[in-house]
Design a protein around this motif. Structure first.
Motif, PDB file in Angstrom:
ATOM      1  N   PHE A 112      14.912   5.542   2.726  1.00 43.80           N
ATOM      2  CA  PHE A 112      14.063   4.436   3.143  1.00 43.80           C
ATOM      3  C   PHE A 112      14.750   3.624   4.240  1.00 43.80           C
ATOM      4  O   PHE A 112      15.976   3.557   4.303  1.00 43.80           O
ATOM      5  N   GLY A 113      13.948   3.004   5.078  1.00 47.35           N
ATOM      6  CA  GLY A 113      14.473   2.141   6.126  1.00 47.35           C
ATOM      7  C   GLY A 113      14.418   0.684   5.699  1.00 47.35           C
ATOM      8  O   GLY A 113      13.409   0.224   5.147  1.00 47.35           O
ATOM      9  N   GLY A 114      15.503  -0.035   5.929  1.00 49.98           N
ATOM     10  CA  GLY A 114      15.553  -1.450   5.619  1.00 49.98           C
ATOM     11  C   GLY A 114      16.365  -1.761   4.383  1.00 49.98           C
ATOM     12  O   GLY A 114      16.138  -1.192   3.316  1.00 49.98           O
ATOM     13  N   CYS A 115      17.346  -2.647   4.531  1.00 47.68           N
ATOM     14  CA  CYS A 115      18.145  -3.121   3.394  1.00 47.68           C
ATOM     15  C   CYS A 115      18.675  -4.503   3.755  1.00 47.68           C
ATOM     16  O   CYS A 115      19.321  -4.683   4.797  1.00 47.68           O
ATOM     17  N   GLY A 141       0.790  -1.218   0.000  1.00 50.00           N
ATOM     18  CA  GLY A 141       0.000   0.000   0.000  1.00 50.00           C
ATOM     19  C   GLY A 141       0.818   1.260   0.000  1.00 50.00           C
ATOM     20  O   GLY A 141       1.967   1.276  -0.395  1.00 50.00           O
ATOM     21  N   ALA A 142       0.171   2.341   0.465  1.00 53.39           N
ATOM     22  CA  ALA A 142       0.767   3.675   0.404  1.00 53.39           C
ATOM     23  C   ALA A 142       1.375   4.087   1.728  1.00 53.39           C
ATOM     24  O   ALA A 142       1.433   5.262   2.054  1.00 53.39           O
ATOM     25  N   GLU A 143       1.808   3.151   2.518  1.00 59.17           N
ATOM     26  CA  GLU A 143       2.567   3.427   3.737  1.00 59.17           C
ATOM     27  C   GLU A 143       3.875   2.651   3.683  1.00 59.17           C
ATOM     28  O   GLU A 143       3.938   1.566   3.105  1.00 59.17           O
ATOM     29  N   GLY A 144       4.905   3.218   4.273  1.00 68.57           N
ATOM     30  CA  GLY A 144       6.185   2.538   4.260  1.00 68.57           C
ATOM     31  C   GLY A 144       7.098   3.010   5.373  1.00 68.57           C
ATOM     32  O   GLY A 144       6.773   3.941   6.117  1.00 68.57           O
ATOM     33  N   TYR A 145       8.239   2.356   5.463  1.00 67.42           N
ATOM     34  CA  TYR A 145       9.220   2.662   6.494  1.00 67.42           C
ATOM     35  C   TYR A 145      10.302   3.581   5.933  1.00 67.42           C
ATOM     36  O   TYR A 145      10.969   3.248   4.960  1.00 67.42           O
ATOM     37  N   ALA A 155      20.858  -6.236   1.931  1.00 69.86           N
ATOM     38  CA  ALA A 155      22.261  -6.407   1.537  1.00 69.86           C
ATOM     39  C   ALA A 155      23.165  -6.079   2.723  1.00 69.86           C
ATOM     40  O   ALA A 155      22.808  -5.267   3.579  1.00 69.86           O
ATOM     41  N   ARG A 156      24.312  -6.684   2.766  1.00 69.49           N
ATOM     42  CA  ARG A 156      25.246  -6.450   3.866  1.00 69.49           C
ATOM     43  C   ARG A 156      26.633  -6.131   3.290  1.00 69.49           C
ATOM     44  O   ARG A 156      27.577  -6.918   3.364  1.00 69.49           O
ATOM     45  N   CYS A 157      26.725  -4.952   2.685  1.00 65.04           N
ATOM     46  CA  CYS A 157      27.962  -4.529   2.037  1.00 65.04           C
ATOM     47  C   CYS A 157      29.009  -4.149   3.085  1.00 65.04           C
ATOM     48  O   CYS A 157      28.698  -3.472   4.070  1.00 65.04           O
ATOM     49  N   ARG A 158      30.238  -4.535   2.846  1.00 64.55           N
ATOM     50  CA  ARG A 158      31.310  -4.264   3.803  1.00 64.55           C
ATOM     51  C   ARG A 158      31.549  -2.774   3.994  1.00 64.55           C
ATOM     52  O   ARG A 158      31.981  -2.333   5.058  1.00 64.55           O
ATOM     53  N   TYR A 159      31.268  -1.968   2.975  1.00 66.21           N
ATOM     54  CA  TYR A 159      31.575  -0.543   3.007  1.00 66.21           C
ATOM     55  C   TYR A 159      30.372   0.321   3.367  1.00 66.21           C
ATOM     56  O   TYR A 159      30.435   1.540   3.258  1.00 66.21           O
ATOM     57  N   CYS A 160      29.271  -0.266   3.785  1.00 64.23           N
ATOM     58  CA  CYS A 160      28.031   0.486   4.020  1.00 64.23           C
ATOM     59  C   CYS A 160      28.282   1.705   4.904  1.00 64.23           C
ATOM     60  O   CYS A 160      28.873   1.603   5.980  1.00 64.23           O
ATOM     61  N   ASP A 161      27.820   2.881   4.429  1.00 65.91           N
ATOM     62  CA  ASP A 161      28.009   4.111   5.199  1.00 65.91           C
ATOM     63  C   ASP A 161      26.695   4.625   5.788  1.00 65.91           C
ATOM     64  O   ASP A 161      26.636   5.728   6.313  1.00 65.91           O
ATOM     65  N   THR A 162      25.638   3.812   5.692  1.00 66.54           N
ATOM     66  CA  THR A 162      24.359   4.175   6.314  1.00 66.54           C
ATOM     67  C   THR A 162      23.810   2.972   7.079  1.00 66.54           C
ATOM     68  O   THR A 162      22.649   2.575   6.909  1.00 66.54           O
ATOM     69  N   ALA A 163      24.666   2.385   7.911  1.00 66.66           N
ATOM     70  CA  ALA A 163      24.271   1.190   8.649  1.00 66.66           C
ATOM     71  C   ALA A 163      23.051   1.434   9.524  1.00 66.66           C
ATOM     72  O   ALA A 163      22.270   0.509   9.794  1.00 66.66           O
ATOM     73  N   GLU A 164      22.865   2.690   9.943  1.00 68.15           N
ATOM     74  CA  GLU A 164      21.726   3.011  10.798  1.00 68.15           C
ATOM     75  C   GLU A 164      20.396   2.836  10.076  1.00 68.15           C
ATOM     76  O   GLU A 164      19.333   2.744  10.714  1.00 68.15           O
ATOM     77  N   ALA A 165      20.422   2.775   8.731  1.00 70.87           N
ATOM     78  CA  ALA A 165      19.189   2.625   7.954  1.00 70.87           C
ATOM     79  C   ALA A 165      18.993   1.194   7.459  1.00 70.87           C
ATOM     80  O   ALA A 165      18.065   0.933   6.690  1.00 70.87           O
ATOM     81  N   ARG A 166      19.819   0.272   7.908  1.00 72.47           N
ATOM     82  CA  ARG A 166      19.675  -1.110   7.454  1.00 72.47           C
ATOM     83  C   ARG A 166      18.392  -1.755   7.959  1.00 72.47           C
ATOM     84  O   ARG A 166      17.800  -2.591   7.299  1.00 72.47           O
ATOM     85  N   GLU A 167      17.989  -1.372   9.160  1.00 71.57           N
ATOM     86  CA  GLU A 167      16.783  -1.940   9.763  1.00 71.57           C
ATOM     87  C   GLU A 167      15.649  -0.926   9.744  1.00 71.57           C
ATOM     88  O   GLU A 167      15.878   0.284   9.745  1.00 71.57           O
ATOM     89  N   ARG A 168      14.433  -1.406   9.730  1.00 71.91           N
ATOM     90  CA  ARG A 168      13.265  -0.539   9.789  1.00 71.91           C
ATOM     91  C   ARG A 168      13.027  -0.122  11.236  1.00 71.91           C
ATOM     92  O   ARG A 168      12.963  -0.973  12.123  1.00 71.91           O
ATOM     93  N   SER A 169      12.922   1.179  11.458  1.00 66.03           N
ATOM     94  CA  SER A 169      12.768   1.692  12.814  1.00 66.03           C
ATOM     95  C   SER A 169      11.325   2.114  13.079  1.00 66.03           C
ATOM     96  O   SER A 169      10.502   2.174  12.167  1.00 66.03           O
ATOM     97  N   SER A 170      11.037   2.428  14.312  1.00 69.16           N
ATOM     98  CA  SER A 170       9.672   2.770  14.716  1.00 69.16           C
ATOM     99  C   SER A 170       9.296   4.201  14.371  1.00 69.16           C
ATOM    100  O   SER A 170       8.128   4.571  14.460  1.00 69.16           O
ATOM    101  N   ALA A 171      10.276   5.026  13.993  1.00 70.18           N
ATOM    102  CA  ALA A 171       9.975   6.431  13.702  1.00 70.18           C
ATOM    103  C   ALA A 171      10.878   6.953  12.591  1.00 70.18           C
ATOM    104  O   ALA A 171      11.961   6.423  12.344  1.00 70.18           O
ATOM    105  N   GLY A 228      18.494   4.867   0.439  1.00 68.12           N
ATOM    106  CA  GLY A 228      18.263   3.914   1.517  1.00 68.12           C
ATOM    107  C   GLY A 228      19.409   3.788   2.476  1.00 68.12           C
ATOM    108  O   GLY A 228      20.311   4.636   2.486  1.00 68.12           O
ATOM    109  N   GLY A 229      19.276   2.668   3.182  1.00 71.55           N
ATOM    110  CA  GLY A 229      18.401   1.506   2.958  1.00 71.55           C
ATOM    111  C   GLY A 229      18.295   1.120   1.500  1.00 71.55           C
ATOM    112  O   GLY A 229      19.162   1.392   0.708  1.00 71.55           O
ATOM    113  N   GLU A 230      17.170   0.478   1.151  1.00 67.74           N
ATOM    114  CA  GLU A 230      16.942   0.113  -0.240  1.00 67.74           C
ATOM    115  C   GLU A 230      15.491   0.352  -0.642  1.00 67.74           C
ATOM    116  O   GLU A 230      14.589  -0.375  -0.197  1.00 67.74           O
ATOM    117  N   PRO A 231      15.240   1.353  -1.485  1.00 66.39           N
ATOM    118  CA  PRO A 231      13.865   1.680  -1.871  1.00 66.39           C
ATOM    119  C   PRO A 231      13.115   0.538  -2.549  1.00 66.39           C
ATOM    120  O   PRO A 231      11.905   0.387  -2.361  1.00 66.39           O
TER     121      PRO A 231
END
Length: 249
Positions: A32-35, A4-8, A37-53, A94-97
């Motif tokens: 976007f929240g959630g990815c 639907g039209a809601e997302g993280y 993939a687990r890239c060794r060089y990820c520079d947005t690790a804080e967005a890998r998981e979907r958060s509550s806010a 992202g994360g990953e859209p």
């Protein structure tokens, strides 16, 4: 995947694009929240998981709204961020859209209806997600993941994904770091060349992290030379927003 039209969403803000072919342009960013993939060089690790806010950062400071957030609420905030001189586009990143394709499609439709061009930053690993928004975005930054840096990735996926972005202003990005082989660069370059050798490819040295060292100058020159055997437009561009004093994003 979210329906639907809601997302993280992890955060929304306005800043300067810090990497790739369009480095330096003014954009609104919806991260976007959630990815998966687990890239060794990820520079947005804080967005890998979907958060509550989700954090909204604008001219009146920042505020938090609960996730999942409605596409219309996100689009409304983006419209406000876009109302400034010199604005270029909305970057969905992202994360990953593509892991939230229905929400992504709803957001894109609302923003483009408001006259806001959409710039998609994606790892391209979700073929169905790419198919869901094919033809709906203006710009695409396709991050081709190398298996040595992103475990579990197959370059074969990109043979199916690249044609889906026909008609968008597409460029590809290949992040490189210590341990990347010439064989990987050749294989990735070949996949892009099979689609269209005129596609611009940005070789991006990874910004060093505790678990990942950047490629050397000599390696970058060798990667550029090898990729240029099969591609017409290869450029080496680092992450400009990671240069000290230029933390844009």
């Amino acid at each position: 995947m979210t329906g639907g039209a809601e997302g993280y969403v992890h955060e929304i803000f306005r800043s300067i694009q810090g990497e790739g072919l369009y480095v330096g342009v003014l954009q609104a960013f919806v991260r976007f929240g959630g990815c998966s993939a687990r890239c060794r060089y990820c520079d947005t690790a804080e967005a890998r998981e979907r958060s509550s806010a989700c954090t909204l950062r604008g001219g009146e400071g920042s505020r938090r709204v609960p996730n999942p957030v409605a596409a219309e609420e996100v689009a409304s905030f983006v419209r406000a961020l876009a109302n400034v001189p010199g604005f270029h586009s909305l970057s969905v990143t992202g994360g990953e859209p593509l892991e939230q394709p229905e929400f992504l499609a709803a957001l894109i439709a609302r923003c483009r209806a408001a006259g806001i061009p959409v710039y998609l930053e994606t790892n391209g690993l979700f073929v169905d997600g790419a198919r869901a928004i094919a033809g709906a975005v203006d710009f695409v930054s396709l991050d081709i993941k190398l298996p040595s840096l992103c475990p579990g990735v197959s370059l074969e996926t990109y043979r199916r994904v690249l044609p889906l972005f026909e008609g968008s202003r597409l460029f590809c990005k290949i992040v490189v770091a210590e341990g990347v082989s010439m064989e990987e660069i050749a294989a990735a370059s070949s996949v892009v060349a099979e689609y269209d050798r005129r596609t611009t490819v940005v070789v991006q040295p990874a910004t060093p992290t505790p678990g990942c060292k950047s490629a050397t100058r000599e390696e970058l020159l060798a990667f550029h030379a090898l990729a240029s055997r099969s591609l017409d437009d290869v450029r080496v561009i680092p992450q400009c927003h990671r240069v000290p004093g230029s933390e844009w994003k």
